[in-house]
Each structure stands twice: as structure tokens, then as C-alpha cells.
Motif scaffolding. Structure first.
Motif, PDB file in Angstrom:
ATOM      1  N   GLU A 344       0.840  -1.205   0.000  1.00 25.96           N
ATOM      2  CA  GLU A 344       0.000   0.000   0.000  1.00 25.96           C
ATOM      3  C   GLU A 344       0.879   1.262   0.000  1.00 25.96           C
ATOM      4  O   GLU A 344       0.671   2.191  -0.776  1.00 25.96           O
ATOM      5  CB  GLU A 344      -0.831  -0.033   1.300  1.00 25.96           C
ATOM      6  N   TYR A 345       1.900   1.238   0.850  1.00 22.10           N
ATOM      7  CA  TYR A 345       2.832   2.377   0.922  1.00 22.10           C
ATOM      8  C   TYR A 345       3.523   2.599  -0.422  1.00 22.10           C
ATOM      9  O   TYR A 345       3.607   3.720  -0.918  1.00 22.10           O
ATOM     10  CB  TYR A 345       3.871   2.119   2.021  1.00 22.10           C
ATOM     11  N   ASN A 347       2.552   1.621  -3.395  1.00 25.38           N
ATOM     12  CA  ASN A 347       1.604   2.087  -4.409  1.00 25.38           C
ATOM     13  C   ASN A 347       1.394   3.596  -4.322  1.00 25.38           C
ATOM     14  O   ASN A 347       1.285   4.283  -5.337  1.00 25.38           O
ATOM     15  CB  ASN A 347       0.258   1.363  -4.255  1.00 25.38           C
ATOM     16  N   LYS A 348       1.369   4.084  -3.098  1.00 25.87           N
ATOM     17  CA  LYS A 348       1.159   5.522  -2.905  1.00 25.87           C
ATOM     18  C   LYS A 348       2.370   6.356  -3.284  1.00 25.87           C
ATOM     19  O   LYS A 348       2.241   7.485  -3.723  1.00 25.87           O
ATOM     20  CB  LYS A 348       0.814   5.814  -1.436  1.00 25.87           C
ATOM     21  N   THR A 349       3.576   5.789  -3.023  1.00 26.62           N
ATOM     22  CA  THR A 349       4.786   6.609  -3.165  1.00 26.62           C
ATOM     23  C   THR A 349       5.577   6.349  -4.442  1.00 26.62           C
ATOM     24  O   THR A 349       6.459   7.117  -4.784  1.00 26.62           O
ATOM     25  CB  THR A 349       5.740   6.378  -1.972  1.00 26.62           C
ATOM     26  N   SER A 351       5.388   6.683  -7.517  1.00 24.05           N
ATOM     27  CA  SER A 351       5.533   7.669  -8.588  1.00 24.05           C
ATOM     28  C   SER A 351       6.540   8.759  -8.217  1.00 24.05           C
ATOM     29  O   SER A 351       7.075   9.427  -9.079  1.00 24.05           O
ATOM     30  CB  SER A 351       4.176   8.297  -8.902  1.00 24.05           C
TER      31      SER A 351
END
Lengths: 404, 404
Positions: A344-345, A347-349, A351
Motif C-alpha cells: 500500500e505504501y 503504491n502511494k509513493t 511515482s
């Protein structure tokens, strides 16, 4: 999501690590724990007890959310380089706090020591040089030289290995202009190099490894010092590969290399200093074991650790020329494993990660990763005959470990 | 004293060798028998079953009077280079006749074949090149190309390995302007490469080695094919070192070297041809044994022997650059052993030997002998753990073997 970073070897993951992990998470009020972990060869110039994949599982089953590999180019190095590599990876991963274990346990004393040393570097270097000339090793000279600076007793005790590492982490953060906030937690009940058990549940990794290799009931002797997943994963590894890795498993390869290499080839090896190659060549003809070999090459001038690292570089054929291309910062984030929360982390970061994320070896080529691949191949040779090829292939085929 | 010279490997000394030795001595009416014997690695690119010292004992106890070592630089080579080195040593030792075994057994047909080939060399080379281009190996191409010359069927059969060797011996004698008289004796009852027993008392060394390695009762299975001293010396070696040497004992070292070397380092190895290094590197990651590895790298283009020699050069780290300094003639006579009669011969002739006589390694340095020393060290690694150092030291400490 707030992330706390840890710099680890987990060789193997024990109760002291579990304590440090939880205390760090609490202190940083973090949602995720990100560890940068040394690969198959460690800072003290030793093969890890079990592979980086198995140690990644230990980390994930014990509360770490993401494990990145500290490349060989930084992992098997002196404290300063080790710190630069590790901090650059955690910085690229976007952590908020780095929380390290230390003998001191007081972050203020680290920061004050760094301030104090500012401006005294020339005097310190002169003192170090003088001590080196008396024949002592570099780490010893640093500690003695620091002790000779005025009022140095008010600051950190630099004879303690984790204090030195901590200092280097903070220096790396400052030097790399990172926004990471450094924190420290006092180590509990066990000194880094302790070889014997002294507490009921917390023991150093050194004493745990010693118990594994010296007692026939080694595995059960360590039961009280390691969490359940470590116990299971050590057992599983032994069943799969029949061994835990130690230097003696590689002695015949090191001896072979020293018996067939020419002095000029050895002089190309990273960290080989003038004249040392002849010492190694003649010891290789006489020694009956790695320990025997080390006894023969040891001098007051070089620490055991320094010489072991050199031996690892010989095994992995790591040359001065290729290390000259390695920069102060790592050039990729190699993902060894993650939990659901870790994913999850990411996926968020992902990019805005400042380094390429590698989750499988494919077309990515770099000096650093060549070294990692070579190191993994050589590490696999510590396993008997037919089983080793399974581990050699794993380096290419293993996707990051995912624990739900 | 009249001396007959033999060119041998004695791997191990068997009844066929005993027959050849006696027949040579009789044919040459010789007082002394001088053998030039390959050291620890042999022409086919294999480690010898037992060390050169043990094989020297076999030779001396079976009727040879003096054993000189054929240096590694000539021993692990194609027929032509092998012959040049061996003949130059026997010539320097002052022998009168060289007596070799051959399938033909008729010295006239050798001399006629050489005469016949004179003037046809260009045509032969063109034929060879054409066959090479079809993808066959060099020895095969030579045999086919020769067969295509007009009337070649009247001459030697160059498909037979000992005929080819014999031809090269005579060419070396002529080229080196030696006064050695060549003689040949027909080999009895066993072909060079035979893997199975076919006669009651004479068997090829290949079939004897096969029996030793594949039958659990290997040693007793060969009893009828070898003289008593061979039996005893094989037994003694096994008791001292626990093994007979074969390629599989060295597989882990070869694999290690291939897993840590860079392609550019492998390209420096003697006999490494363009592109072959990549084939070797990738096979090393997959293969489970030396045999498996060889199966993977084999092509029609290269003989098994050629590839095995290349693998030996990798093990011994023999480079193109150092082999470039090796001349057509050996540069020393390394004495491995002698009988009383052999000593008498040496006492009489040593003042006019045309090469330095080395009976102990000391300050003598030469590319060739460096290679011999390295080869012996690497050979010692085929022995388990603690026992190997005994053999490593023997290379330096062993004086020539003396049998009264």
C-alpha cells in the motif's frame, strides 16, 4: 502514511531486533516500517547465516513492512560507506525518521558530538595518524584520537561500535541533505560483540550464531532468544540446504583462488593494500582452515573485520577499478519483500521515489547490481553440491517476497 | 651407456607399459631407460589418477631408470606442442633412441609418410581448412584432409591417435636437428581410447581408470592388468589421500571461478577462443557436475579433449600472455626420480647436459616452472580438506625419488 526506517542485517532476527522494531515504530509514531538490509555478505566480512530471501521473510513475519537490499557495494564496507549507502536508500524510499540502536540511546549526545567535532577535524585527523603510526588499527586509532581531544569525555563514547555507526548515519543524513529525522533507542542487555548469553531473552546476534555453530543442540539453545518465525525459518533453511553459511564453507574456494592467482591480480582487488597480497598468498599454502588462515594473516595494523572484508572481496572478485565507479548514494532500490501494508505504501509513493525500483532482475544493468548478482552466486557455493544451483537460480527467478 | 627414451603418462603404469618398456630396451639395446612423463595434468586435459611422485615410483619400480617431468606448458597441449617439449627434454638428456608405441608399429611407414607430406603441406592445409569450415574438429579435419590426398591410403592411418603422436615426435626430432634415432613398437591388444577390457592381461589406461572409478571393487578388478608395484602404490595413495583424482574433484573450483570471473578475464586464458567464454559462463550456472557441464559446452567444432584442456587452463589460471613466452624447447630438466643405474648415467653425463638440471625447487625461476608449481598446487585441491596441504608442500620439499 508515516514511515520509520531501520538499517539492519538480521543475522538472524532475534528478540533484541523485535524490541528495537517496536520501540522505533512507537517513538516515530509510524504506520510502516521500512528496513534496508544487507544482502548475503555482511559488514563484518562474513556470509549471512541464511540467504537474504530467508532473512527477508524473518523481517516481514516480525513486523517489517518493506525490505530493500543494501547493495554489496555498501554492505561489505567500513561504517562510513555503509551508512552513506543505507541512508541514501531510506531517503529515496521517502521515510520520515531513521531510528537506530546505540549504546548511548540519547540522540542529543550524537548531535552535540557532531557539532563538537566540527572544526576539530584537522586535529582529530592528526591524532589518528599518530596512533596509526604506532601500529594500531584504524577504528582503534579513531577512538584513541577522539579521547585525546579536550573535553571529549563529555560526548559520545566512540569505543562503542553502534555509537560510531549512529554517528555515521547522522553525518550521512546531513551530507546528503536529507530531511530524515534521526532518532536512537538504547540497545538492551546485549553488547554487539558479546559471544555469550547474559540475559534471559535478549542476546547478541554474535552469541546466537556462536550457539548455532558450536552446540550440537544449537538450534534449541537459541529458542529463548529468537521469535517463533526465526525458529521456523532457520529450521526450514537447514532442511532445504543442509547448512547454515559460515566462512569455513568458503575456505576451499578462497584457498583455490589464492593458490592460482598471481600477486598482480590480487593487487587489483578492492581494499588490497601494498604487500598484503604476499602475506595472503603464503598463508594460503599453509593454512588448514579459514580460522587458521586468519590467524596467520592477522596483524595489529588490520582488524579481523577489515581482513574478512578483504577476503570476501577476493571471493567475489571485487576490484578497485569497479568500486571507483560507485558513488556516495545507491543507484536503485531493490525490493526483497513487502507486506500488504508495505505494498500500500509503495503504491502511494512509487511515482515519486527518487531511485528506480527493481523488483526483478531483468535488463537492469549497473556496476552495483552486477556486484550483487556475483555476490549471490558466490554465496550459493557455501551449499553442498546439487542444492547450490537452486540458490543460484533464485537470484534471478525470485520475485519479491509478499506476506499478507 | 646407451639410453633409450620413452614419452609417457603412466596413468597408471600397466602391463602394456611394461611390455613396451622391455621391448624398447631390447630393440634399442639400451643400458638405461629414460622417461619424460607428464606432471599432474595430462594431455587429454585431465588430472592424473595419482600424483606425479607416485607415478614416478611406479615407473622406477617397473624398470625406468630416470624420470624427468614434462612441464605443464607442453604436457597439457595438442600433439605437436606435446611432442616438441618431450623430444627437447630427451634430446637434452642425451638419449640415443626414442621408442614410441603406435598402432602401425612400422617406423618406415612413419618416415615415408613424412617424406610424402613434404611438398603437400599447402594442399593439406587447404583441405583441413575446408573440413574445419564444415564444423568438424581439428583432429578430425586433419584425418579427413589427409585421406583426400592422392595415394594417401598407402601411408600411415592418421585416424589413429598414437600414429599422429609418433609422426609429431619424428617431426620434432627433425625440426630440432636432434641425433635421436626414432623407433616404434606396435601397441598390443588395446586401443588408446578403449573403455572396456578385451584381453586377459593388457588393457588401456582408459579402461583401467574406468574400472577404478565405476566399480566398487575397482582396485581388484584391475589386478590382472597392472604389475604388482602399481597395485601397491595405488593402494598406498588411497590410504594417504583418500581419493584418486578425477575431474569431478575439481568441479566446484571450476564452477566457482566461472561464477566470479568476468568475460574479459576469461578471454585472457590460454586456448580460450572468441565467444567460448560466454558459453562456459552460462553453463557454469546450470551444470550440476563436471560431466554435465562438459555436455552443455560441447559442440562438433571442439573435441572433448580440447575443451577439457581449456578447463584445466582455467583452473591453473594459465594465460595467453605467459604461454607466448614458452619456446619450442623446454628450458630445464626437472628430475622426478632415478634408480642407481639412472644416477650412474646422470653422473657420467651431467657435465654435458644441454639444459639446467633441477632436482629441487629453490631459486630457479622461469615461466615454465611457475606454471608447474601452480599446476601442482591446484592438483592438490582434489584431495579432501586437511590432507591437501601435505601434497601442496610436497612440491617444494620432495627431493627426487631414489630407488636402489
Amino acid at each position: 502514511m508515516k514511515a520509520v526506517g531501520l538499517i539492519v542485517e538480521y543475522n538472524p532476527f532475534h528478540n533484541g531486533h523485535a524490541y528495537h522494531l517496536q520501540a522505533s515504530k512507537d517513538a516515530a509514531e509510524a504506520d510502516v516500517v521500512i528496513a534496508v538490509m544487507s544482502g548475503n555478505f555482511l559488514q563484518r566480512g562474513e556470509p549471512a547465516l541464511v540467504s537474504k530471501w530467508q532473512r527477508t521473510k524473518m523481517a516481514l513475519l516480525n513486523g517489517v513492512d518493506i525490505v530493500f537490499e543494501l547493495p554489496y557495494a555498501y554492505a561489505t564496507q567500513k561504517a562510513e560507506t555503509f551508512a552513506y549507502g543505507a541512508v541514501s536508500i531510506l531517503d529515496a524510499a521517502g521515510i520520515n525518521c531513521l531510528c537506530f540502536g546505540s549504546e548511548s540511546g540519547d540522540i542529543t549526545s550524537f548531535l552535540q558530538t557532531i557539532d563538537y567535532l566540527e572544526g576539530k577535524q584537522r586535529q582529530l585527523n592528526e591524532n589518528i595518524k599518530q596512533y596509526i603510526d604506532t601500529g594500531v588499527s584504524y577504528p582503534k586509532a579513531v577512538s584513541l584520537a577522539f579521547g585525546h581531544l579536550p573535553d571529549s569525555e563529555k560526548f559520545l563514547d566512540l569505543a562503542k561500535p553502534n555509537n560510531i555507526l549512529g554517528l555515521e548515519y547522522i553525518k550521512a543524513i546531513q551530507h546528503q541533505k536529507s530531511t530524515i529525522i534521526p532518532m536512537t533507542i538504547a540497545r538492551k542487555n546485549a553488547n554487539y560483540h558479546d559471544e555469550d548469553f547474559s540475559s534471559a531473552t535478549i542476546a547478541s546476534a554474535t552469541s546466537i550464531r556462536k550457539a548455532i555453530f558450536t552446540h550440537s543442540n544449537g538450534k534449541s539453545a537459541i529458542d529463548q532468544y529468537v521469535p517463533e518465525p526465526t525458529k521456523q525459518l532457520l529450521k526450514e533453511y537447514l532442511e532445504s540446504y543442509q547448512v547454515f553459511h559460515q566462512w569455513e564453507n568458503y575456505w576451499s574456494y578462497l584457498q583455490f583462488r589464492l593458490l592460482h592467482a598471481r600477486p598482480e591480480e590480487l593487487r587489483e582487488i578492492y581494499e588490497m593494500e601494498e604487500g598484503l597480497e604476499n602475506r595472503l598468498l603464503s598463508a594460503a599454502r599453509e593454512a588448514n582452515s579459514f580460522h587458521d588462515f586468519m590467524q596467520q594473516i592477522k596483524t595489529k595494523r588490520y582488524t579481523w573485520t577489515r581482513l574478512q572484508r578483504l577476503c570476501v572481496h577476493i571471493l567475489t572478485n571485487t576490484k578497485k577499478a569497479e568500486m571507483a565507479f560507485i558513488s556516495e548514494k545507491a543507484s536503485y532500490l531493490r525490493l526483497l519483500g513487502m507486506t500488504t501494508r508495505g505494498r500500500e505504501y509503495l503504491n502511494k509513493t512509487k511515482s515519486h521515489l527518487s531511485l528506480p525500483l527493481i523488483s526483478k532482475l531483468s535488463s537492469f544493468t549497473e556496476n552495483e547490481i552486477d556486484l550483487d548478482i556475483r555476490a549471490s552466486r558466490i554465496y550459493s557455493l557455501g551449499i553442498p553440491s546439487r542444492l547450490k544451483n537452486k540458490l543460484i537460480r533464485q537470484e534471478y527467478e525470485q520475485p519479491p517476497i509478499y506476506i499478507r
